[in-house]
Scaffold this active site. Structure first.
Site, PDB file in Angstrom:
ATOM      1  N   ASP A  34       0.821  -1.221   0.000  1.00 26.90           N
ATOM      2  CA  ASP A  34       0.000   0.000   0.000  1.00 26.90           C
ATOM      3  C   ASP A  34       0.858   1.275   0.000  1.00 26.90           C
ATOM      4  O   ASP A  34       0.341   2.381   0.098  1.00 26.90           O
ATOM      5  CB  ASP A  34      -0.936   0.022   1.215  1.00 26.90           C
ATOM      6  CG  ASP A  34      -0.179   0.042   2.534  1.00 26.90           C
ATOM      7  OD1 ASP A  34       1.077  -0.026   2.501  1.00 26.90           O
ATOM      8  OD2 ASP A  34      -0.829   0.147   3.588  1.00 26.90           O
ATOM      9  N   GLY A  35       2.174   1.112  -0.112  1.00 29.31           N
ATOM     10  CA  GLY A  35       3.055   2.293  -0.205  1.00 29.31           C
ATOM     11  C   GLY A  35       3.711   2.694   1.106  1.00 29.31           C
ATOM     12  O   GLY A  35       4.640   3.497   1.119  1.00 29.31           O
ATOM     13  N   GLU A  36       3.245   2.172   2.235  1.00 26.40           N
ATOM     14  CA  GLU A  36       3.878   2.520   3.522  1.00 26.40           C
ATOM     15  C   GLU A  36       5.303   1.965   3.555  1.00 26.40           C
ATOM     16  O   GLU A  36       5.596   0.952   2.927  1.00 26.40           O
ATOM     17  CB  GLU A  36       3.064   1.941   4.683  1.00 26.40           C
ATOM     18  CG  GLU A  36       1.747   2.668   4.886  1.00 26.40           C
ATOM     19  CD  GLU A  36       1.011   2.214   6.140  1.00 26.40           C
ATOM     20  OE1 GLU A  36       1.513   1.318   6.850  1.00 26.40           O
ATOM     21  OE2 GLU A  36      -0.086   2.749   6.390  1.00 26.40           O
ATOM     22  N   GLN A  94       6.370  27.635   1.624  1.00 29.70           N
ATOM     23  CA  GLN A  94       5.218  27.967   2.488  1.00 29.70           C
ATOM     24  C   GLN A  94       5.761  28.196   3.897  1.00 29.70           C
ATOM     25  O   GLN A  94       5.520  27.423   4.819  1.00 29.70           O
ATOM     26  CB  GLN A  94       4.186  26.827   2.440  1.00 29.70           C
ATOM     27  CG  GLN A  94       2.874  27.146   3.123  1.00 29.70           C
ATOM     28  CD  GLN A  94       2.040  28.231   2.433  1.00 29.70           C
ATOM     29  OE1 GLN A  94       2.181  28.460   1.240  1.00 29.70           O
ATOM     30  NE2 GLN A  94       1.199  28.918   3.177  1.00 29.70           N
ATOM     31  N   LYS A 200       8.782  40.666 -10.651  1.00 28.01           N
ATOM     32  CA  LYS A 200       7.805  39.661 -11.115  1.00 28.01           C
ATOM     33  C   LYS A 200       6.557  39.747 -10.250  1.00 28.01           C
ATOM     34  O   LYS A 200       6.656  39.816  -9.029  1.00 28.01           O
ATOM     35  CB  LYS A 200       8.444  38.269 -10.990  1.00 28.01           C
ATOM     36  CG  LYS A 200       7.534  37.115 -11.314  1.00 28.01           C
ATOM     37  CD  LYS A 200       8.263  35.776 -11.199  1.00 28.01           C
ATOM     38  CE  LYS A 200       8.298  35.248  -9.779  1.00 28.01           C
ATOM     39  NZ  LYS A 200       8.921  33.928  -9.653  1.00 28.01           N
ATOM     40  N   ARG A 202       3.260  37.643  -9.393  1.00 27.89           N
ATOM     41  CA  ARG A 202       2.632  36.335  -9.619  1.00 27.89           C
ATOM     42  C   ARG A 202       1.262  36.288  -8.933  1.00 27.89           C
ATOM     43  O   ARG A 202       1.107  36.781  -7.829  1.00 27.89           O
ATOM     44  CB  ARG A 202       3.535  35.251  -9.037  1.00 27.89           C
ATOM     45  CG  ARG A 202       3.386  33.907  -9.736  1.00 27.89           C
ATOM     46  CD  ARG A 202       3.936  32.812  -8.894  1.00 27.89           C
ATOM     47  NE  ARG A 202       5.320  32.408  -9.097  1.00 27.89           N
ATOM     48  CZ  ARG A 202       5.720  31.492  -9.959  1.00 27.89           C
ATOM     49  NH1 ARG A 202       4.886  30.951 -10.800  1.00 27.89           N
ATOM     50  NH2 ARG A 202       6.971  31.119  -9.999  1.00 27.89           N
TER      51      ARG A 202
HETATM   52  C1  R5P Z   1      10.200  32.104  -6.507  1.00 27.48           C
HETATM   53  O1  R5P Z   1      10.173  33.010  -5.701  1.00 27.48           O
HETATM   54  C2  R5P Z   1      11.401  31.224  -6.676  1.00 27.48           C
HETATM   55  O2  R5P Z   1      12.592  31.889  -6.390  1.00 27.48           O
HETATM   56  C3  R5P Z   1      11.462  30.666  -8.093  1.00 27.48           C
HETATM   57  O3  R5P Z   1      11.642  31.746  -8.986  1.00 27.48           O
HETATM   58  C4  R5P Z   1      10.190  29.940  -8.442  1.00 27.48           C
HETATM   59  O4  R5P Z   1       9.847  29.020  -7.440  1.00 27.48           O
HETATM   60  C5  R5P Z   1      10.331  29.234  -9.766  1.00 27.48           C
HETATM   61  O5  R5P Z   1       9.113  28.626 -10.067  1.00 27.48           O
HETATM   62  P1  R5P Z   1       8.683  28.341 -11.565  1.00 27.48           P
HETATM   63  O6  R5P Z   1       9.837  27.656 -12.234  1.00 27.48           O
HETATM   64  O7  R5P Z   1       7.481  27.461 -11.430  1.00 27.48           O
HETATM   65  O8  R5P Z   1       8.331  29.650 -12.190  1.00 27.48           O
END
Ligand code: R5P
Length: 316
Positions: A34-36, A94, A200, A202
């Site tokens: 089962d993967g354990e 995170q 950037k 996002r």
């Molecule tokens: C973001 O802050 C990180 O430094 C990377 O730029 C990011 O995780 C890269 O993710 P992806 O290749 O999916 O754009």
């Protein structure tokens, strides 16, 4: 000192052991239908310092569970200390609550690692410099930047007959503002090579890049600049790099070379990076890249030497 490896990055663990003039100590890792997983230490480790090398990508959850069990097995078997080498620390993005209601995944990981008995952590190029503060145990934060600096000198140097210099038409680029500290350190390693950053934006829900522009507060982007060296901590889908290279090309850059520590490589990264306008992509082996994940433009630099150096320095 006995060195063990989980199953996520055996090639790196073997290189490290080789550089320490030893071989990996055996571990029994049995996977149930089962993967354990069931983990068992075979050698005697009573009163010994032990090291376990385990990257936590791909399959972060499985790799972490296996690591928890290895640390627990070593402690129960009497090991004096367990140093975990986690070259890529999964869930590090995170590290706080971005939107109300979210879990702080990294804190959960740290609490678990510490509670099973990890005594020390060695890791590479963390996403944020604040992460080490979240640990109660000692943490050694290594970087691939010295390896990148050497490679950059090798690929961008010219000789005037007496000494070698890095090409003057080159600029270092951070693909987002979060990486500016990293790019400044790299610039110092390369005799103050000029650097710029991209801003950037996002979308936090979808992960899509909403906009990309060059930060005009940094004055080093001049018309004579023709080559860009982009450095980032990780590449996942490749979209950040692709968008950065497109923007730089629009601005007159003729060649972009990419450096990133962690090849997280997910979704359609292979097509995106191979078809991007970047001429070359360098990553390290903090995460194992098996043959089927390779692509033509990719070259892998090893961090094994840095890990071995650190382990040698602390084992005396
Ligand atoms: C973001 O802050 C990180 O430094 C990377 O730029 C990011 O995780 C890269 O993710 P992806 O290749 O999916 O754009």
């Amino acid at each position: 000192m006995k060195v063990f490896s989980g199953s996520s990055n055996k090639p790196l663990a073997e290189k490290v052991a080789g550089q320490l003039n030893t071989s990996l100590s055996p571990l029994e890792i049995f996977i149930f239908p089962d993967g354990e997983r069931r983990v068992r230490v075979i050698d005697r480790v009573v009163e010994q310092d032990t090291v376990v090398i385990q990257s936590t990508s791909p399959n972060s959850d499985t790799a972490y569970m296996e690591l928890f069990f290895i640390v627990d097995a070593l402690k129960r078997s009497g090991a004096k200390s367990v140093t975990a080498v986690i070259p890529y620390l999964g869930y590090q993005r995170q590290d706080h609550v971005f939107r109300d209601g979210e879990a702080v995944s990294l804190e959960v990981i740290i609490e678990t690692l510490e509670s099973v008995g990890m005594n020390k952590l060695i890791t590479f190029d963390l996403h944020s410099i604040k992460i080490p503060e979240l640990f109660s145990i000692p943490i050694v934060h290594l970087s691939a930047l010295p390896i990148f600096a050497e490679k950059i000198k090798e690929i961008s140097s010219f000789s005037d007959g007496q000494s070698s210099h890095v090409l003057p038409d080159t600029v270092l680029v951070s693909p987002d503002m979060g990486g500016i500290r990293r790019i400044k350190i790299l610039s110092e390693m390369l005799s103050d090579m000029p650097y710029i950053s991209i801003v950037k934006d996002r979308d936090l829900e979808t992960g899509n890049i909403k906009s990309n522009k060059i930060d005009t507060n940094l004055p080093d982007f001049k018309k004579e600049v023709k080559r860009a060296i982009i450095a980032d901590d990780m590449i996942s889908t490749g979209r950040t790099i692709d968008a950065a290279v497109d923007l730089l090309t629009e601005q007159g850059i003729e060649e972009s070379v990419v450096f990133a520590t962690h090849p997280v490589f997910s979704n359609d990264y292979k097509n995106i990076l191979q078809n991007s306008k970047a001429s070359k992509v360098f990553v390290t082996d903090t995460i194992n890249v098996p043959d089927e994940k390779m692509f033509e433009k990719l070259e892998i630099l090893s961090v094994a030497g840095e890990i071995a150096k650190e382990l040698k320095a602390t084992s005396h």
